[in-house]
Design a protein around this motif. Structure first.
Motif, PDB file in Angstrom:
ATOM      1  N   ILE A  48     -18.977  40.801  -1.780  1.00 34.26           N
ATOM      2  CA  ILE A  48     -18.166  39.990  -2.688  1.00 34.26           C
ATOM      3  C   ILE A  48     -17.126  40.793  -3.460  1.00 34.26           C
ATOM      4  CG2 ILE A  48     -19.770  40.105  -4.665  1.00 34.26           C
ATOM      5  CD1 ILE A  48     -17.732  37.032  -3.498  1.00 34.26           C
ATOM      6  N   CYS A  49     -17.436  42.028  -3.858  1.00 34.16           N
ATOM      7  CA  CYS A  49     -16.475  42.833  -4.624  1.00 34.16           C
ATOM      8  C   CYS A  49     -15.186  43.076  -3.836  1.00 34.16           C
ATOM      9  CB  CYS A  49     -17.111  44.169  -5.016  1.00 34.16           C
ATOM     10  SG  CYS A  49     -17.864  44.162  -6.651  1.00 34.16           S
ATOM     11  N   ALA A  50     -15.355  43.550  -2.607  1.00 36.20           N
ATOM     12  CA  ALA A  50     -14.173  43.857  -1.796  1.00 36.20           C
ATOM     13  C   ALA A  50     -13.388  42.597  -1.478  1.00 36.20           C
ATOM     14  CB  ALA A  50     -14.602  44.545  -0.503  1.00 36.20           C
ATOM     15  N   ILE A  51     -14.085  41.519  -1.132  1.00 36.90           N
ATOM     16  CA  ILE A  51     -13.410  40.269  -0.804  1.00 36.90           C
ATOM     17  C   ILE A  51     -12.601  39.756  -1.990  1.00 36.90           C
ATOM     18  CG2 ILE A  51     -13.787  37.823  -0.271  1.00 36.90           C
ATOM     19  CD1 ILE A  51     -16.193  38.723   1.427  1.00 36.90           C
ATOM     20  N   GLU A  52     -13.223  39.748  -3.159  1.00 39.47           N
ATOM     21  CA  GLU A  52     -12.543  39.206  -4.338  1.00 39.47           C
ATOM     22  C   GLU A  52     -11.384  40.103  -4.776  1.00 39.47           C
ATOM     23  OE1 GLU A  52     -11.797  36.382  -7.361  1.00 39.47           O
ATOM     24  OE2 GLU A  52     -12.841  36.323  -5.443  1.00 39.47           O
ATOM     25  N   LEU A 102     -23.734  39.604  -1.806  1.00 43.75           N
ATOM     26  CA  LEU A 102     -23.636  40.543  -2.915  1.00 43.75           C
ATOM     27  C   LEU A 102     -22.935  41.829  -2.488  1.00 43.75           C
ATOM     28  CD1 LEU A 102     -24.506  41.053  -5.901  1.00 43.75           C
ATOM     29  CD2 LEU A 102     -26.566  42.137  -4.979  1.00 43.75           C
ATOM     30  N   SER A 103     -23.216  42.291  -1.269  1.00 44.12           N
ATOM     31  CA  SER A 103     -22.645  43.548  -0.784  1.00 44.12           C
ATOM     32  C   SER A 103     -21.166  43.420  -0.417  1.00 44.12           C
ATOM     33  CB  SER A 103     -23.441  44.055   0.426  1.00 44.12           C
ATOM     34  OG  SER A 103     -23.305  43.168   1.525  1.00 44.12           O
ATOM     35  N   ASN A 128     -11.856  40.979 -11.949  1.00 46.08           N
ATOM     36  CA  ASN A 128     -12.266  39.737 -11.300  1.00 46.08           C
ATOM     37  C   ASN A 128     -13.279  39.996 -10.190  1.00 46.08           C
ATOM     38  OD1 ASN A 128     -10.776  37.071 -12.126  1.00 46.08           O
ATOM     39  ND2 ASN A 128      -9.263  38.700 -12.360  1.00 46.08           N
ATOM     40  N   ALA A 129     -13.139  41.117  -9.494  1.00 46.46           N
ATOM     41  CA  ALA A 129     -14.118  41.487  -8.472  1.00 46.46           C
ATOM     42  C   ALA A 129     -15.475  41.755  -9.123  1.00 46.46           C
ATOM     43  CB  ALA A 129     -13.645  42.717  -7.709  1.00 46.46           C
ATOM     44  N   HIS A 130     -15.439  42.417 -10.271  1.00 52.62           N
ATOM     45  CA  HIS A 130     -16.684  42.686 -11.003  1.00 52.62           C
ATOM     46  C   HIS A 130     -17.326  41.391 -11.484  1.00 52.62           C
ATOM     47  CE1 HIS A 130     -18.885  44.159 -14.749  1.00 52.62           C
ATOM     48  NE2 HIS A 130     -19.516  44.716 -13.734  1.00 52.62           N
ATOM     49  N   TYR A 131     -16.496  40.454 -11.931  1.00 53.61           N
ATOM     50  CA  TYR A 131     -17.002  39.144 -12.371  1.00 53.61           C
ATOM     51  C   TYR A 131     -17.691  38.421 -11.219  1.00 53.61           C
ATOM     52  CZ  TYR A 131     -16.777  34.311 -14.147  1.00 53.61           C
ATOM     53  OH  TYR A 131     -17.078  33.019 -14.531  1.00 53.61           O
ATOM     54  N   ALA A 132     -17.067  38.435 -10.050  1.00 55.16           N
ATOM     55  CA  ALA A 132     -17.666  37.804  -8.869  1.00 55.16           C
ATOM     56  C   ALA A 132     -19.001  38.466  -8.529  1.00 55.16           C
ATOM     57  CB  ALA A 132     -16.707  37.886  -7.693  1.00 55.16           C
ATOM     58  N   PHE A 133     -19.036  39.800  -8.641  1.00 55.55           N
ATOM     59  CA  PHE A 133     -20.273  40.543  -8.370  1.00 55.55           C
ATOM     60  C   PHE A 133     -21.370  40.154  -9.367  1.00 55.55           C
ATOM     61  CE2 PHE A 133     -23.099  44.155  -9.054  1.00 55.55           C
ATOM     62  CZ  PHE A 133     -23.508  44.434  -7.758  1.00 55.55           C
ATOM     63  N   LEU A 134     -21.003  40.062 -10.648  1.00 53.69           N
ATOM     64  CA  LEU A 134     -21.988  39.697 -11.667  1.00 53.69           C
ATOM     65  C   LEU A 134     -22.597  38.324 -11.397  1.00 53.69           C
ATOM     66  CD1 LEU A 134     -20.360  40.868 -15.031  1.00 53.69           C
ATOM     67  CD2 LEU A 134     -22.369  41.835 -13.903  1.00 53.69           C
ATOM     68  N   LYS A 135     -21.765  37.372 -11.008  1.00 50.82           N
ATOM     69  CA  LYS A 135     -22.280  36.025 -10.718  1.00 50.82           C
ATOM     70  C   LYS A 135     -23.300  36.055  -9.592  1.00 50.82           C
ATOM     71  CE  LYS A 135     -18.112  34.196 -10.385  1.00 50.82           C
ATOM     72  NZ  LYS A 135     -17.041  33.185 -10.158  1.00 50.82           N
ATOM     73  N   GLU A 136     -22.998  36.795  -8.535  1.00 50.75           N
ATOM     74  CA  GLU A 136     -23.914  36.870  -7.398  1.00 50.75           C
ATOM     75  C   GLU A 136     -25.171  37.665  -7.742  1.00 50.75           C
ATOM     76  OE1 GLU A 136     -23.780  35.169  -4.594  1.00 50.75           O
ATOM     77  OE2 GLU A 136     -22.005  34.233  -5.473  1.00 50.75           O
ATOM     78  N   ALA A 137     -24.999  38.753  -8.490  1.00 53.06           N
ATOM     79  CA  ALA A 137     -26.153  39.573  -8.889  1.00 53.06           C
ATOM     80  C   ALA A 137     -27.099  38.786  -9.782  1.00 53.06           C
ATOM     81  CB  ALA A 137     -25.670  40.840  -9.591  1.00 53.06           C
ATOM     82  N   LYS A 138     -26.546  38.030 -10.714  1.00 50.00           N
ATOM     83  CA  LYS A 138     -27.382  37.256 -11.628  1.00 50.00           C
ATOM     84  C   LYS A 138     -28.038  36.076 -10.921  1.00 50.00           C
ATOM     85  CE  LYS A 138     -24.970  38.743 -15.783  1.00 50.00           C
ATOM     86  NZ  LYS A 138     -24.124  38.388 -16.958  1.00 50.00           N
ATOM     87  N   LEU A 139     -27.350  35.506  -9.940  1.00 51.20           N
ATOM     88  CA  LEU A 139     -27.953  34.440  -9.130  1.00 51.20           C
ATOM     89  C   LEU A 139     -29.123  35.007  -8.335  1.00 51.20           C
ATOM     90  CD1 LEU A 139     -28.070  31.569  -8.022  1.00 51.20           C
ATOM     91  CD2 LEU A 139     -26.313  32.218  -6.360  1.00 51.20           C
ATOM     92  N   LEU A 140     -28.937  36.179  -7.762  1.00 52.17           N
ATOM     93  CA  LEU A 140     -30.017  36.825  -7.008  1.00 52.17           C
ATOM     94  C   LEU A 140     -31.185  37.140  -7.932  1.00 52.17           C
ATOM     95  CD1 LEU A 140     -30.689  37.885  -4.156  1.00 52.17           C
ATOM     96  CD2 LEU A 140     -29.823  40.111  -4.885  1.00 52.17           C
ATOM     97  N   SER A 141     -30.870  37.556  -9.155  1.00 46.99           N
ATOM     98  CA  SER A 141     -31.912  37.831 -10.147  1.00 46.99           C
ATOM     99  C   SER A 141     -32.682  36.576 -10.523  1.00 46.99           C
ATOM    100  CB  SER A 141     -31.277  38.449 -11.394  1.00 46.99           C
ATOM    101  OG  SER A 141     -32.242  38.671 -12.405  1.00 46.99           O
ATOM    102  N   GLU A 142     -31.939  35.445 -10.684  1.00 47.11           N
ATOM    103  CA  GLU A 142     -32.604  34.164 -10.963  1.00 47.11           C
ATOM    104  C   GLU A 142     -33.584  33.821  -9.838  1.00 47.11           C
ATOM    105  OE1 GLU A 142     -32.439  31.706 -13.302  1.00 47.11           O
ATOM    106  OE2 GLU A 142     -31.064  32.751 -14.658  1.00 47.11           O
TER     107      GLU A 142
END
Length: 256
Positions: free
Chosen positions: A210-214, A207-208, A238-252
């Motif tokens: 993914i934004c820069a990488i994407e 999560l920390s 697209n970086a924000h989208y990647a972050f959202l996917k990881e953040a929501k997965l962590l939330s799940e």
């Protein structure tokens, strides 16, 4: 497109799943004049989408929404031709794509075709130097099947030989920032649920980072910098989208 007579229409069935797409469907239908069959599966439009599709010669079916993959599987099963082409209502078949399809369907050794996608953004198509997304959209119906566990970014799985051609189709669904942000928010929720159901779990480290990488993957490796300020904005989104996917997965993961 090109001058093709009724007798020489391509023996390809185009299938489209749609709902409330009257602002897009006419543009798509005009690019499908020379295909043998067009199947539109509507999931409950309250606008003129079905009527417009019928006016352009499409076969229109109603099917209550089953999910992206299942809906497309159902739509594909309504097609009559061996070759099928999957499109969304906000897309358009270009002349180069049509020409590529006409050539490919003559090849007995090909079962699926991947095309490049031109995403219109802020009123402009991407430059030729920018690496474009690509999708498998043309395939032999008998060899294709959608994985109904895919909640978003669904694609048919084809048991056979796939080729990637240079021809592109045009996509108008990402044209403005507001629309793209709404789609990314919706898609990230679906993708997080899908990944969780497949046993994936969120990671604080990922999560920390993914934004820069994407961002740099898009901006440099995929050459978004050639698209000027539009490319910079797209890379951030697209970086924000990647972050959202990881953040929501962590939330799940945390909520279970």
């Amino acid at each position: 497109m090109m001058n093709v007579t009724e007798q020489t229409k391509l023996p390809v069935s185009v299938f489209i799943v749609a709902q409330n797409e009257e602002s897009n469907i006419t543009r798509l239908m005009r690019s499908l004049t020379h295909f043998d069959e067009v199947v539109v599966v509507d999931s409950g439009s309250t606008d003129d989408t079905p009527a417009i599709a019928r006016q352009h010669g499409a076969k229109v079916f109603h099917q209550t929404w089953l999910g992206f993959a299942a809906q497309k599987q159902w739509a594909m099963e309504q097609c009559k031709n061996d070759w099928v082409l999957n499109l969304d209502a906000d897309e358009v078949v270009t002349a180069e794509m049509f020409k590529a399809i006409a050539e490919v369907i003559k090849d007995a050794n090909v079962d699926a075709v991947r095309f490049n996608r031109n995403d219109l953004f802020l009123g402009k198509m991407p430059p030729k130097w920018m690496k474009k997304p690509n999708n498998v959209r043309l395939y032999r119906r008998a060899k294709a099947k959608f994985d109904t566990t895919q909640k978003v970014h669904e694609s048919a799985r084809v048991d056979g030989r796939e080729i990637h051609v240079k021809a592109s189709f045009d996509h108008y669904g990402y044209n403005d920032i507001a629309t793209l942000v709404l789609k990314f928010n919706h898609y990230s929720s679906l993708k997080a649920k899908e990944k969780y159901q497949r046993g994936k779990r969120g990671s604080l480290i990922k999560l920390s980072l993914i934004c820069a990488i994407e961002f740099w993957r898009k901006y440099l490796l995929q050459r978004h910098f050639t698209f000027g300020v539009r490319g910079f904005i797209l890379s951030i989104l697209n970086a924000h989208y990647a972050f959202l996917k990881e953040a929501k997965l962590l939330s799940e993961s945390k909520n279970k």
